[in-house]
Scaffold this motif. Sequence first.
Motif, PDB file in Angstrom:
ATOM      1  N   ARG A 287       0.849  -1.204   0.000  1.00 38.41           N
ATOM      2  CA  ARG A 287       0.000   0.000   0.000  1.00 38.41           C
ATOM      3  C   ARG A 287       0.882   1.251   0.000  1.00 38.41           C
ATOM      4  O   ARG A 287       0.585   2.217  -0.696  1.00 38.41           O
ATOM      5  N   ARG A 288       1.952   1.236   0.780  1.00 38.60           N
ATOM      6  CA  ARG A 288       2.869   2.393   0.807  1.00 38.60           C
ATOM      7  C   ARG A 288       3.507   2.599  -0.553  1.00 38.60           C
ATOM      8  O   ARG A 288       3.634   3.730  -1.024  1.00 38.60           O
TER       9      ARG A 288
ATOM     10  N   GLN B 237       2.283   1.693  -3.454  1.00 40.35           N
ATOM     11  CA  GLN B 237       1.231   2.164  -4.354  1.00 40.35           C
ATOM     12  C   GLN B 237       0.958   3.653  -4.123  1.00 40.35           C
ATOM     13  O   GLN B 237       0.837   4.418  -5.080  1.00 40.35           O
ATOM     14  N   ASN B 238       0.875   4.063  -2.886  1.00 38.22           N
ATOM     15  CA  ASN B 238       0.654   5.479  -2.573  1.00 38.22           C
ATOM     16  C   ASN B 238       1.818   6.343  -3.045  1.00 38.22           C
ATOM     17  O   ASN B 238       1.616   7.472  -3.498  1.00 38.22           O
ATOM     18  N   GLY B 239       3.023   5.820  -2.948  1.00 33.11           N
ATOM     19  CA  GLY B 239       4.193   6.549  -3.436  1.00 33.11           C
ATOM     20  C   GLY B 239       4.149   6.761  -4.938  1.00 33.11           C
ATOM     21  O   GLY B 239       4.452   7.855  -5.431  1.00 33.11           O
TER      22      GLY B 239
ATOM     23  N   VAL C 287       1.443   6.837  -6.799  1.00 27.03           N
ATOM     24  CA  VAL C 287       0.370   7.805  -7.048  1.00 27.03           C
ATOM     25  C   VAL C 287       0.864   9.221  -6.773  1.00 27.03           C
ATOM     26  O   VAL C 287       0.609  10.151  -7.553  1.00 27.03           O
ATOM     27  N   ALA C 288       1.590   9.424  -5.684  1.00 31.32           N
ATOM     28  CA  ALA C 288       2.097  10.750  -5.330  1.00 31.32           C
ATOM     29  C   ALA C 288       3.070  11.272  -6.370  1.00 31.32           C
ATOM     30  O   ALA C 288       3.030  12.447  -6.741  1.00 31.32           O
TER      31      ALA C 288
ATOM     32  N   ARG D  77      13.837   3.516  -5.500  1.00 32.35           N
ATOM     33  CA  ARG D  77      13.144   4.406  -4.563  1.00 32.35           C
ATOM     34  C   ARG D  77      13.917   5.695  -4.358  1.00 32.35           C
ATOM     35  O   ARG D  77      13.363   6.795  -4.458  1.00 32.35           O
TER      36      ARG D  77
END
Length: 105
Positions: free
Chosen positions: A7-8, A10-12, A14-15, A73
């Motif tokens: 989830r982290r 995926q959120n990264g 998206v951001a 990353r």
Amino acid sequence: MTEIAGRRAQNGVVAVFFAHGLLFASWTAHIPVVKSHIGLDDGMLGVALLGVPAGSLLAVAVSSAVIPRLGSRRLVQVALIGSCLTGPFVGLTGTVWALFAALLV
């Protein structure tokens, strides 16, 4: 990968896409202003706009060498910060070649 880590990640993603979308939208909305400020005709604007795909090709070449050392990353973090810091320089250029260079970066 655990569900929380997934989830982290995926959120990264998206951001990052959101930030790049904002940067691109802010630039494209100002193309006519920058064009008239520098005094470009359509042909020279086209030359300046070639900085974007040239910068993309350069980024691919550089990232393929840097990812094994830094990891994807860290590279995305550095690139996003760099994009946010250099984005305003596109509007501050005064020549076609400075605009090309700003778009390349």
